[in-house]
Design an enzyme around this catalytic site. Sequence first.
Site, PDB file in Angstrom:
ATOM      1  CD  GLU A   1      11.221   4.285  -1.724  1.00 46.10           C
ATOM      2  OE1 GLU A   1      11.003   3.325  -0.943  1.00 46.10           O
ATOM      3  OE2 GLU A   1      12.062   5.159  -1.504  1.00 46.10           O
TER       4      GLU A   1
ATOM      5  CB  THR B   1      12.205  -2.164  -6.459  1.00 44.76           C
ATOM      6  OG1 THR B   1      12.748  -1.798  -5.181  1.00 44.76           O
ATOM      7  CG2 THR B   1      12.451  -1.043  -7.442  1.00 44.76           C
TER       8      THR B   1
ATOM      9  CB  SER C   1      -0.518   1.531  21.984  1.00 43.17           C
ATOM     10  OG  SER C   1       0.198   2.650  21.526  1.00 43.17           O
TER      11      SER C   1
ATOM     12  N   GLY D   1       2.973   7.932   9.746  1.00 43.88           N
ATOM     13  CA  GLY D   1       2.558   8.456   8.446  1.00 43.88           C
ATOM     14  C   GLY D   1       3.629   9.276   7.759  1.00 43.88           C
TER      15      GLY D   1
ATOM     16  CB  SER E   1       3.014  -0.180   9.970  1.00 42.75           C
ATOM     17  OG  SER E   1       3.662   0.012   8.743  1.00 42.75           O
TER      18      SER E   1
ATOM     19  CD  GLU F   1       2.186  -3.180   6.865  1.00 42.89           C
ATOM     20  OE1 GLU F   1       3.073  -3.434   7.714  1.00 42.89           O
ATOM     21  OE2 GLU F   1       2.070  -2.091   6.313  1.00 42.89           O
TER      22      GLU F   1
ATOM     23  CG  ASP G   1       8.906  -0.695   4.818  1.00 39.04           C
ATOM     24  OD1 ASP G   1       9.816  -0.366   4.040  1.00 39.04           O
ATOM     25  OD2 ASP G   1       7.754  -0.240   4.747  1.00 39.04           O
TER      26      ASP G   1
HETATM   27  C1  GLA Z   1       6.101   1.172   1.758  1.00 33.76           C
HETATM   28  C2  GLA Z   1       5.971  -0.336   1.757  1.00 33.76           C
HETATM   29  C3  GLA Z   1       7.239  -0.988   1.247  1.00 33.76           C
HETATM   30  C4  GLA Z   1       7.668  -0.403  -0.076  1.00 33.76           C
HETATM   31  C5  GLA Z   1       7.686   1.107  -0.004  1.00 33.76           C
HETATM   32  C6  GLA Z   1       7.987   1.731  -1.328  1.00 33.76           C
HETATM   33  O1  GLA Z   1       7.056   1.564   2.693  1.00 33.76           O
HETATM   34  O2  GLA Z   1       5.687  -0.797   3.047  1.00 33.76           O
HETATM   35  O3  GLA Z   1       7.054  -2.386   1.145  1.00 33.76           O
HETATM   36  O4  GLA Z   1       6.881  -0.860  -1.114  1.00 33.76           O
HETATM   37  O5  GLA Z   1       6.459   1.640   0.466  1.00 33.76           O
HETATM   38  O6  GLA Z   1       9.267   1.405  -1.725  1.00 33.76           O
END
Ligand code: GLA
Length: 398
Positions: A38, A40, A72, A125, A131, A163, A175
């Site tokens: 996370e 990272t 939407s 959220g 997103s 983003e 993501d």
């Molecule tokens: C969000 C961000 C990701 C990542 C996580 C934490 O989801 O969009 O890029 O940094 O937080 O791991």
Amino acid sequence: MGTVRIKMAQRHSFSTSNAVIDSAETFVAPARVNLLGEHTDYTGGFVLPMAIPFYTHATITAGSSAGYLFKSELFPKTREMSREDRSSHVGNWSDYPTGVLRQLQQRGIEPPPFDLHLSGNVPFGAGVSSSASVEVATAYALLASSKTSLPLEEVAVLCRAAENDYVGSPCGIMDQFAIAAAKAGHALLLNTRTLQYDHLPMNQGALSETHIVVCNSMVKHSVASGEYGVRHRQVIEGQAVMKTKFPSLRDLGDATLAQLESARADMSHESYLRCRHIISDNARVLKAKDAMFAGDPTALGQLMLEGHASERDDFACSCDEVDFLVETAAALPGCHGSRLTGGGFGGCTVSLVQRTQTAAFTVALTESYQKRFNIAAEIYICEAVDGAALRNAAERPA
Ligand code: GLA
């Protein structure tokens, strides 16, 4: 006692406008949950997410005007623009698909006029990346309407850039990449520096007897909000100190804890703690790979618990509600491990639970949470599904 809301997250079909508008095409992108690794992903580290069966649907039709229309079913306000429009963000949901359009335009791809209609069921959220799901579904829809294709790596990169540059959130690549590249039944081990990835099977040995259980604390998280940006800055500052001291380091993905200790005096205490989390989490992801191949849920669960402690104590991105969910989960029968997943400051936990215990686990966890915080948590029992690239390829007519 509040209602226990349990959703078996499964593949399901949505009704789309295909039936009424002949030329409509719908592109689908899942959500993701991260098992380990996370924060990272903006300093060249490792992540271990999987795609989960909540979906954004992007339905694209030939434009009703000479320009572009975004609407939407989940949010008010449509956004309309001419093809020449290069306006910047407006601060609502439409920035996500518009940011993707801008990235395509920067690459010389100018879609013909379109109406883009977004729908879906990804919780907002909650830290499962609604997103990025919107961005990736939009990218595939706009590419198809432009009769163009791009490699999935490039789709992920441009969605992240949408983003970062248009919405203004300093997220990493995890993501968008996971949502594009994930494979059913597998977690995705991604090197966020090189973008090399492996699909790791989730059914080896005793792991086949476990469920991934996601619990939504219902405490809202927003990546665009300030705390993520503060952590990001502290990490980048710490990394800069490390690179000055050790010029051969490319990023924190290369760094060791011993190197961090020797650079400690040159950085703020906050940067030191944030970097310590990142370096230790990178190592945990690589150990998790071994645990997955060995089919060892005990080892994987232990790494998840250690990852949570590091997020809580070093990265300071948890909160009381999430800590309670993790501690409660970890003490329940059949739970191998649990941790905060996603950006943090609320959102979801992910737990590894023996299948035979899942039902009792979800009831006990949600009841304890309700009693302690008077909040009805939602539970999603998740299988790993295909990412958008595989889905859209499989579902489009030949
Ligand atoms: C969000 C961000 C990701 C990542 C996580 C934490 O989801 O969009 O890029 O940094 O937080 O791991």
